[in-house]
Scaffold this motif. Structure first.
Motif, short mmCIF file in Angstrom:
data_model
loop_
_atom_site.label_atom_id
_atom_site.label_comp_id
_atom_site.label_asym_id
_atom_site.label_seq_id
_atom_site.Cartn_x
_atom_site.Cartn_y
_atom_site.Cartn_z
N HIS A 226 20.22 -20.34 40.79
CA HIS A 226 20.38 -22.07 41.17
C HIS A 226 20.40 -21.81 42.64
N TYR A 227 21.15 -20.75 43.09
CA TYR A 227 21.71 -19.91 44.25
C TYR A 227 21.59 -18.72 44.40
N ALA A 228 21.52 -18.42 46.02
CA ALA A 228 21.99 -16.83 46.20
C ALA A 228 22.45 -16.53 47.56
N ARG A 229 23.70 -16.37 47.42
CA ARG A 229 24.16 -15.51 48.28
C ARG A 229 23.76 -14.75 49.56
N MET A 230 23.28 -15.12 50.03
CA MET A 230 22.45 -14.59 51.15
C MET A 230 23.48 -13.80 52.70
N ARG A 231 23.15 -12.23 52.30
CA ARG A 231 23.56 -11.37 54.16
C ARG A 231 22.64 -10.55 54.33
N LYS A 232 22.69 -10.53 55.80
CA LYS A 232 21.54 -10.10 57.06
C LYS A 232 20.91 -9.15 55.67
N GLY A 233 19.24 -9.58 56.34
CA GLY A 233 18.53 -8.35 55.86
C GLY A 233 18.31 -9.10 53.94
N MET A 234 18.81 -9.97 53.57
CA MET A 234 18.41 -9.76 52.26
C MET A 234 16.75 -10.90 51.74
N ILE A 235 16.75 -10.59 50.95
CA ILE A 235 15.03 -11.27 50.62
C ILE A 235 15.52 -12.66 49.31
N ALA A 236 14.84 -13.63 49.08
CA ALA A 236 15.58 -13.96 48.31
C ALA A 236 13.44 -14.67 48.04
N ILE A 237 13.91 -15.76 46.37
CA ILE A 237 12.48 -15.73 46.52
C ILE A 237 12.66 -17.47 45.27
N ILE A 238 12.28 -18.44 45.98
CA ILE A 238 12.28 -19.78 45.42
C ILE A 238 11.15 -19.93 44.48
N LYS A 239 11.66 -20.58 43.23
CA LYS A 239 9.77 -19.74 42.32
C LYS A 239 10.44 -21.29 41.16
N PRO A 240 10.37 -23.06 41.45
CA PRO A 240 10.90 -23.99 40.31
C PRO A 240 9.26 -24.25 39.18
N SER A 241 10.45 -24.15 38.22
CA SER A 241 9.37 -23.61 37.01
C SER A 241 8.31 -24.50 36.78
N THR A 242 8.39 -25.61 37.67
CA THR A 242 7.50 -26.66 37.75
C THR A 242 6.10 -26.43 38.76
N SER A 243 6.53 -25.31 39.92
CA SER A 243 6.04 -24.94 41.27
C SER A 243 4.57 -24.33 40.80
N THR A 244 3.98 -24.58 41.59
CA THR A 244 2.26 -23.67 41.14
C THR A 244 2.60 -22.71 42.80
N PHE A 245 3.53 -22.77 43.74
CA PHE A 245 3.59 -21.24 44.38
C PHE A 245 5.03 -20.85 44.68
N TYR A 246 5.12 -20.02 45.15
CA TYR A 246 6.49 -19.62 45.27
C TYR A 246 7.27 -19.47 47.23
N VAL A 247 7.47 -19.46 47.49
CA VAL A 247 8.84 -18.74 48.76
C VAL A 247 9.16 -17.65 48.84
N LEU A 248 9.14 -16.84 49.40
CA LEU A 248 9.80 -15.58 50.09
C LEU A 248 10.47 -16.18 51.41
N ILE A 249 12.13 -15.94 51.02
CA ILE A 249 12.81 -16.23 52.36
C ILE A 249 13.85 -15.11 52.63
N GLN A 250 14.13 -15.02 53.72
CA GLN A 250 14.70 -13.40 54.15
C GLN A 250 15.82 -13.88 55.68
N LEU A 251 16.92 -13.48 55.67
CA LEU A 251 17.61 -14.06 56.57
C LEU A 251 17.94 -12.42 57.45
N ILE A 252 17.89 -13.74 58.61
CA ILE A 252 17.47 -12.28 59.72
C ILE A 252 19.07 -12.50 60.21
N ASP A 253 19.48 -13.40 60.29
CA ASP A 253 21.05 -13.61 61.40
C ASP A 253 21.51 -14.69 61.55
N LEU A 254 22.86 -14.36 61.47
CA LEU A 254 23.54 -15.74 61.19
C LEU A 254 24.56 -15.53 62.17
#
Length: 269
Positions: A226-254
């Motif tokens: 249900h979560y990802a602990r993100m650091r700079k450069g990491m990429i996460a994928i968000i894809k709920p089971s009922t969704s027909t699309f997904y989102v790629l997210i990359q942390l650039i800076d904090l």
């Protein structure tokens, strides 16, 4: 005989000034006296590199500003560091003898958020806010991205992550209203990480991927959570089971109160 305006009239006049601004965030200001007389107006960009509050106050003699009320569509800024050469707008209003400030919306920049509001109160300036309907109008027109709680399609965004974090709705496109909800919270700048959350089992870390183009099938990445602990450069994928699309997210800076990330939406094949 000068026209007498109501408080609601002044809020609308400030929004009219606000809409003249071609810079983001847009800001409009009007300065009035207690009896309802309009003294001066200003907007961000009317004078190059000068904030709207300062633009309006410069049009008046200091004696006129004493005891006045200032309507501003965006929370006045505060000093961002001790060596700042230009007086912040909050300090300007305090030192000018303004009696009341009426604010459209609080600044979502986490370094400023509620700080201008608090500083005015601490210096015995009365603070109130635009009514809800007008606040919504200001919110939609102030920031370059419109609704700060929604992101659409693909892009890059810097957002505040403070207190309990910020929830965002990712919409597939302007024409396609399918959405996925995400949340950023628990920003830890000293540790260099921030948490990205969504539905249980919707989050996967794209371990090893360096760019979005490295990912051809999001389901090859195991260990859904249900979560990802993100650091700079990491990429996460968000894809709920009922969704027909997904989102790629990359942390650039904090940063101390903010993060910068980019995202991309893809149809699930």
């Amino acid at each position: 005989m000068s026209k007498k305006y109501s408080r609601s009239d002044f809020m609308k006049l400030a929004i009219e000034e606000h809409l003249k601004s071609e810079q983001f965030p847009r800001v409009g200001v009007v300065v009035v006296v207690k009896e309802g007389d309009l003294l001066a107006t200003g907007y961000r960009g009317e004078t190059s590199n000068v904030h709207a509050e300062r633009v309006a106050l410069r049009k008046l003699h200091p004696d006129q500003v004493q005891g006045s009320t200032v309507y501003t569509t965006l929370e006045p800024c505060v000093a961002l560091h001790d060596e700042q050469e230009i007086e912040s707008c909050a300090d300007l209003l305090i030192n000018s003898g303004v009696k009341e400030v009426v604010i459209g919306v609080l600044d979502p920049n986490a370094t400023i958020y509620s700080q201008g509001f608090r500083k005015l109160l601490e210096n015995n300036i009365s603070v109130s806010f635009f009514n809800r309907r007008l606040r919504q109008a200001v919110e939609e027109e102030t920031f370059e991205f419109g609704n700060i709680s929604k992101i659409v399609g693909c892009g890059k965004r810097r957002i505040p992550v403070i207190h309990s974090g910020i929830e965002l709705q990712v919409q597939f496109s302007e024409q396609d209203n399918r959405t996925i909800n995400i949340r950023w919270n628990t920003l830890q700048p000293k540790s260099g990480c921030v948490d990205l959350l969504s539905d249980n089992g919707a989050v996967r870390v794209a371990s090893g991927a360096r760019t979005f183009s490295d990912i051809t099938d999001p389901m090859v990445f195991r260990f859904e959570s249900h979560y990802a602990r993100m650091r700079k450069g990491m990429i996460a994928i968000i894809k709920p089971s009922t969704s027909t699309f997904y989102v790629l997210i990359q942390l650039i800076d904090l940063f101390e109160n903010d993060i910068l990330f980019k995202w991309e939406v893809r149809n699930d094949r």
